[in-house]
Motif scaffolding. Structure first.
Motif, short mmCIF file in Angstrom:
data_model
loop_
_atom_site.label_atom_id
_atom_site.label_comp_id
_atom_site.label_asym_id
_atom_site.label_seq_id
_atom_site.Cartn_x
_atom_site.Cartn_y
_atom_site.Cartn_z
N GLU A 107 8.99 9.68 2.17
CA GLU A 107 8.55 8.42 1.25
C GLU A 107 10.03 7.78 1.83
N GLN A 162 1.19 6.41 -6.71
CA GLN A 162 -0.08 7.03 -6.99
C GLN A 162 0.06 8.50 -7.10
N LYS A 163 0.84 9.13 -5.98
CA LYS A 163 1.00 10.45 -6.24
C LYS A 163 1.96 11.08 -7.05
N GLU A 198 0.81 4.63 -2.96
CA GLU A 198 -0.12 5.57 -2.61
C GLU A 198 1.34 6.39 -2.97
N ILE A 199 2.86 5.66 -3.04
CA ILE A 199 4.28 6.32 -3.58
C ILE A 199 4.19 6.30 -5.23
N PRO A 220 1.00 -1.47 0.09
CA PRO A 220 0.44 0.28 0.16
C PRO A 220 0.63 1.20 0.60
N VAL A 221 2.09 1.08 1.01
CA VAL A 221 2.69 2.46 0.76
C VAL A 221 3.19 2.43 -0.54
N LYS A 266 8.60 6.31 4.94
CA LYS A 266 7.39 5.17 4.73
C LYS A 266 7.75 3.68 4.39
#
Length: 297
Positions: free
Chosen positions: A274, A228-229, A225-226, A221-222, A277
């Motif tokens: 990031e 997609q960002k 998330e990165i 998931p992390v 994370k």
């Protein structure tokens, strides 16, 4: 190093030699046609280093391809960083290093190798708990150190070693490894080894940064998330994870588009937040079935 559309950053090893932070990995790429396509594409993309091993059985094909394609890109042998690896031998009277390294020199059509790793902390045919494992890896390392003194090898290192294996080396050799290569990604961050290597001046190089595309890692998931960002794919995030921390990578592919895409990961930088994370995603989880150095006594 020779020029390219995007010059790959260089790192300085404890031997004083410079190595590209990104090298082209060649595991499971075999056959002259496949190697020719991969090497030609890699040189065109900007790779200036190649990583192989005795176990990969493709040194001669890589040597042929470099002889063929270096002139196409106005490059010479000294513009390219070559890594190979060999396993410890199970006999204590001789490691076979002289013969194996001479074979590699002939395969690559060169007078020197930039970096040679002891590939694994035991001989292939020995059990993980064999009491001779220590002597075999010691003898292999000492043989490399001797060849380094001869000028046939510029830097030596160890691959798939764990902390206790590293801590043995000063007991039998004054030569500090120039580098190490280990499976490394957000699910397997090897913090103890990275700390030791930083303290000792041993360069840390990651293999299998994509975890063989294991869905748990690619779909983390992390990572998602990165990805997609920033509008990049998960693979780019995973390759940028070591690169953004100054850790080298050796991505491998036989697909020309993927070869170029992997190299271009050096354009993408993660923020410190990031990186933290992703480091927090560590599960001490490996995805490479053969690379269990921690099981070797």
């Amino acid at each position: 190093m020779g020029g390219s559309k995007l010059d790959v950053p260089l790192v300085t090893l404890n031997t004083g030699y410079k190595m590209p932070i990104v090298l082209f990995g060649t595991y499971k790429i075999t056959g002259q046609d496949a190697i020719d396509l991969a090497v030609d594409t890699a040189l065109d993309a900007g790779y200036r280093g190649f990583d192989t091993a005795k176990y990969y059985k493709n040194e001669a094909e890589i040597g042929n391809a470099l002889e063929k394609f270096l002139p196409k890109y106005d490059l010479k042998r000294e513009d390219i960083f070559l890594i190979t690896k060999f396993p410890p031998a199970s006999n204590t009277e001789a490691t076979g290093a002289d013969r194996l390294i001479q074979e590699s020199l002939e395969n690559f059509k060169t007078s020197y190798l930039d970096l040679v790793y002891v590939h694994y902390p035991k001989a292939d045919e020995r059990a993980n708990d064999d009491p001779e494992n220590f002597a075999n890896r010691r003898d292999a390392y000492l043989a490399l150190a001797k060849l380094k003194d001869s000028g046939k090898i510029r830097s030596i290192g160890v691959s798939n070693f764990v902390l206790r294996h590293f801590q043995e080396i000063p007991k039998y050799s004054s030569v500090v490894p120039a580098a190490t290569q280990l499976e490394y990604h957000p699910h397997f961050t090897r913090n103890d080894i990275r700390k030791y290597c930083k303290e000792q001046g041993i360069y840390f190089q990651a293999f299998s940064s994509l975890g063989r595309h294991h869905p748990d890692l690619i779909g983390d998931p992390v990572v998602a998330e990165i990805s997609q960002k920033h509008g990049v794919n998960p693979e780019t995030v995973l390759l940028a994870f070591p690169l953004s921390q100054g850790i080298g990578i050796v991505p491998k592919s036989s697909n020309p588009d993927r070869i170029r895409e992997n190299f271009n990961a050096i354009r993408f930088k993660l923020s410190q937040e990031e990186i933290e994370k992703l480091n927090a995603r560590d599960k001490n989880k490996y995805y490479i079935s053969r690379a269990h150095g921690w099981e070797v006594l």
